[in-house]
Design an enzyme around this catalytic site. Structure first.
Site, PDB file in Angstrom:
ATOM      1  N   ARG A  75      41.338  42.585  43.933  1.00  9.42           N
ATOM      2  CA  ARG A  75      40.661  42.682  43.027  1.00  9.42           C
ATOM      3  C   ARG A  75      41.436  43.686  41.519  1.00  9.42           C
ATOM      4  O   ARG A  75      42.409  44.121  41.709  1.00  9.42           O
ATOM      5  CB  ARG A  75      39.727  43.967  43.292  1.00  9.42           C
ATOM      6  CG  ARG A  75      38.405  43.361  43.890  1.00  9.42           C
ATOM      7  CD  ARG A  75      37.789  41.867  44.007  1.00  9.42           C
ATOM      8  NE  ARG A  75      37.194  42.559  42.248  1.00  9.42           N
ATOM      9  CZ  ARG A  75      35.404  42.500  42.232  1.00  9.42           C
ATOM     10  NH1 ARG A  75      35.114  42.705  43.089  1.00  9.42           N
ATOM     11  NH2 ARG A  75      34.698  42.630  41.816  1.00  9.42           N
ATOM     12  N   GLU A  94      38.679  41.671  33.903  1.00  8.07           N
ATOM     13  CA  GLU A  94      38.225  40.166  33.700  1.00  8.07           C
ATOM     14  C   GLU A  94      36.827  40.042  32.271  1.00  8.07           C
ATOM     15  O   GLU A  94      36.540  40.723  32.183  1.00  8.07           O
ATOM     16  CB  GLU A  94      37.705  39.253  35.122  1.00  8.07           C
ATOM     17  CG  GLU A  94      39.004  39.398  35.185  1.00  8.07           C
ATOM     18  CD  GLU A  94      39.189  38.962  37.111  1.00  8.07           C
ATOM     19  OE1 GLU A  94      37.637  38.426  37.153  1.00  8.07           O
ATOM     20  OE2 GLU A  94      39.911  39.445  38.306  1.00  8.07           O
ATOM     21  N   HIS A 103      40.987  34.134  38.416  1.00  6.19           N
ATOM     22  CA  HIS A 103      39.944  34.033  39.486  1.00  6.19           C
ATOM     23  C   HIS A 103      39.416  33.042  40.285  1.00  6.19           C
ATOM     24  O   HIS A 103      38.339  32.744  40.489  1.00  6.19           O
ATOM     25  CB  HIS A 103      38.790  35.526  39.096  1.00  6.19           C
ATOM     26  CG  HIS A 103      38.589  35.890  40.152  1.00  6.19           C
ATOM     27  ND1 HIS A 103      37.791  37.517  40.320  1.00  6.19           N
ATOM     28  CD2 HIS A 103      38.392  35.891  41.757  1.00  6.19           C
ATOM     29  CE1 HIS A 103      37.569  38.200  40.562  1.00  6.19           C
ATOM     30  NE2 HIS A 103      38.029  36.762  42.454  1.00  6.19           N
TER      31      HIS A 103
END
Length: 313
Positions: A232, A261, A279
């Site tokens: 993450r 993000e 991602h």
């Protein structure tokens, strides 16, 4: 089950939305102009939540839904769900482990290769016509390099097995030493970074692992070291990462996740020793379908009074 209200927090793959629509009365939160009012209007009937790694159920949402029974997450990361509040309220939580392990591990190896062999830069070299003016510069091999892994869970172990195929010595850090593995254990991330050439972040995100890769760790990895993050974004202190790369204190990075993000530090865009992905660790047709099937299957199991397929709480 058509009468059961499921609050869907965000857009997901169309297959999942269609399968949920076939079975439940799906309330799509992102379509509401006022989300808090939407939740309030339906608070008496919502019995389930479907979210993902970026959209979960915090304490405020859980308290606002008195009939909530289950949160089914389209992810393996559950840091956006208040697990303690769910336990307190007796709310079940499910997620999608195992089915995405191979996909994420494959991508980690791909990022390592892309950074060391400068695959993206090489591609641009050919497309721009520069090859006609001279050969591309020499790069760095992967085979035989020491790979350190932060978090030797399902995904970390899968990465280790793949790296072994490249004759890479494997070492790792986790909260406790794994008694059933041959890999070398280091009791701190700093020691791990000091003794590897490629550092892969593969742990879950908790308060303890937030910014687990800080300035000190990056300096220990060094100007020839490569940092890979498929965990993450908040695992890495992002401003420190930028400065380490810009100043040459870190050799390179391959990133699939970021702290805020979809915002990505623009300072990284011009660095050829950095590979940036949006991602996409689990983003294949096969894996996302398997994840969606688990989301739906867990909800069906719960409301049919059957054992959950992948319970977390």
């Amino acid at each position: 089950m058509e009468s059961i209200d499921v609050l869907m927090l965000c857009p997901m793959i169309s297959y999942l939305e269609q399968e949920l629509d076939r079975r439940f009365n799906v309330l799509k939160l992102w379509t509401a102009p006022e989300k808090s009012q939407f939740i309030k209007d339906h608070s008496a009937t919502i019995r389930a939540i479907a979210g993902d790694g970026g959209h979960g159920a915090d304490a405020e949402m859980i308290e606002a839904l008195p009939r909530l029974e289950i949160v089914s997450s389209f992810s393996v990361g559950v840091d956006k769900i208040d697990l303690e509040k769910c336990r307190e309220k007796g709310i079940r939580v499910t997620y999608t482990p195992d089915v995405l392990t191979d996909e994420v591990a494959d991508l980690a190896i791909g990022l390592i290769m892309a950074v060391l062999r400068r695959l993206c830069e090489s591609d641009r070299y050919v497309r721009s016509g520069k090859w006609k003016k001279g050969d591309f510069k020499l790069t760095t091999k992967f085979t035989g390099k020491t790979v350190g892994i932060i978090g030797l869970g399902r995904i970390g172990m899968a990465i280790a097995k793949r790296a072994e195929a490249f004759n890479c010595p494997i070492c790792y850090y986790s909260r406790t030493e794994k008694p059933d593995t041959k890999y070398k254990y280091y009791p701190s991330v700093l020691e791990l970074a000091s003794n590897c050439e490629i550092l892969v972040v593969a742990c879950s995100l908790t308060a303890e692992t937030r910014h687990i890769v800080n300035r000190e760790v990056m300096n220990a990895l060094g100007p020839k070291g490569v940092l890979i993050n498929i965990g993450r974004g908040p695992h890495i202190d992002e401003p420190e990462l930028v400065s380490a790369l810009v100043e040459g204190r870190l050799g390179g990075a391959g990133l699939d996740v970021y702290e805020h993000e979809p915002e990505v530090p623009e300072e990284l865009f011009g660095l050829e020793n950095v590979v940036l992905l949006p991602h996409v660790g689990t983003a294949t047709v096969e894996t996302r379908k398997a994840m969606a099937d688990l989301v739906v299957g867990n909800l069906e199991a719960h409301f049919s009074n059957k054992p959950l397929l992948t319970p977390l709480v």
